[in-house]
Design an enzyme around this catalytic site. Sequence first.
Site, PDB file in Angstrom:
ATOM      1  CE1 TYR A  57      -5.069  -1.665   2.033  1.00 27.47           C
ATOM      2  CE2 TYR A  57      -6.784  -2.383   0.515  1.00 27.47           C
ATOM      3  CZ  TYR A  57      -5.460  -2.076   0.769  1.00 27.47           C
ATOM      4  OH  TYR A  57      -4.537  -2.172  -0.244  1.00 27.47           O
ATOM      5  CE  LYS A  78      -4.043   1.485   0.154  1.00 25.48           C
ATOM      6  NZ  LYS A  78      -2.733   2.042  -0.226  1.00 25.48           N
TER       7      LYS A  78
END
Length: 274
Positions: free
Chosen positions: A160, A164
Amino acid sequence: MTSSHRPLSGRAAIVTGASRGIGRAIADELARAGARLCVTARTEQDVRDTVTALRARGADAVGVTGCVSDPAHLWEVTERTTAAFGRVDIVVNNAATNQPYGPLMDADPDAWRTAFTINVEAPLRLVQCVWRAWMSEHGGAVVNVCTEGAGHVGPNVGAYGTSKAALLHLTAQLAGELGPSVRVNSVSPGLVRTEMARFVWERAEESVAAGLPAGRIGEPEDVARAVRWLVSDEAEWTTGADLLVDGGTRVRAASPAAATGAVHQQLRHHFPGA
């Protein structure tokens, strides 16, 4: 917001992942500011419910069901928006996944690729679609929803956080390539009261809030207002920026919790966005 304070009146916006949490709040806020909305989500009933709620508030809204990992869905969203409103001025890339969750040495390569497909590739593809359909000739504004945690290393959130961080760089790259007619920015929330983050704020809200300069965790509406500003003319000289909406998570507050780093430890340990 009165008719004289509807800064997005006449503009058309796409919001992905718009059926709940931050995405739903963004759709509501943009509609309140006068925008016409195309909302997307993976579940048909959720999309219908969101469109119904927006229309009940007087907004002009349509919805498209599908997953942003499917390129055909992104073209459908673009075509549906232009067919309904004759234009597409705003794109908010909010849909995301926090999977695979766990140590990277245990991560399945297919799940890793899926994270990048949804969190990085899909935003690029949608901007490409909208650029070709409208923005290349008429301009517009794009906001990518990132996370305050993109600059941190934490347990179990490697996929994640890395994806990002890539989205942050993509934001700056697109801002450089598409200016001056298209502005591209990102907004990075801290811990926000959403269902996805319930397992954090339900157990630790008081202690986390105590260590934040703002004195509370975030609400979806906090992020939505930031997005509304970024896509409005008030932010016309802002592009390639990342707007932190985190209650001061990165600031060392004058409190024992923050002074000992407890806030950051709590967020990084529990929240896949911190």
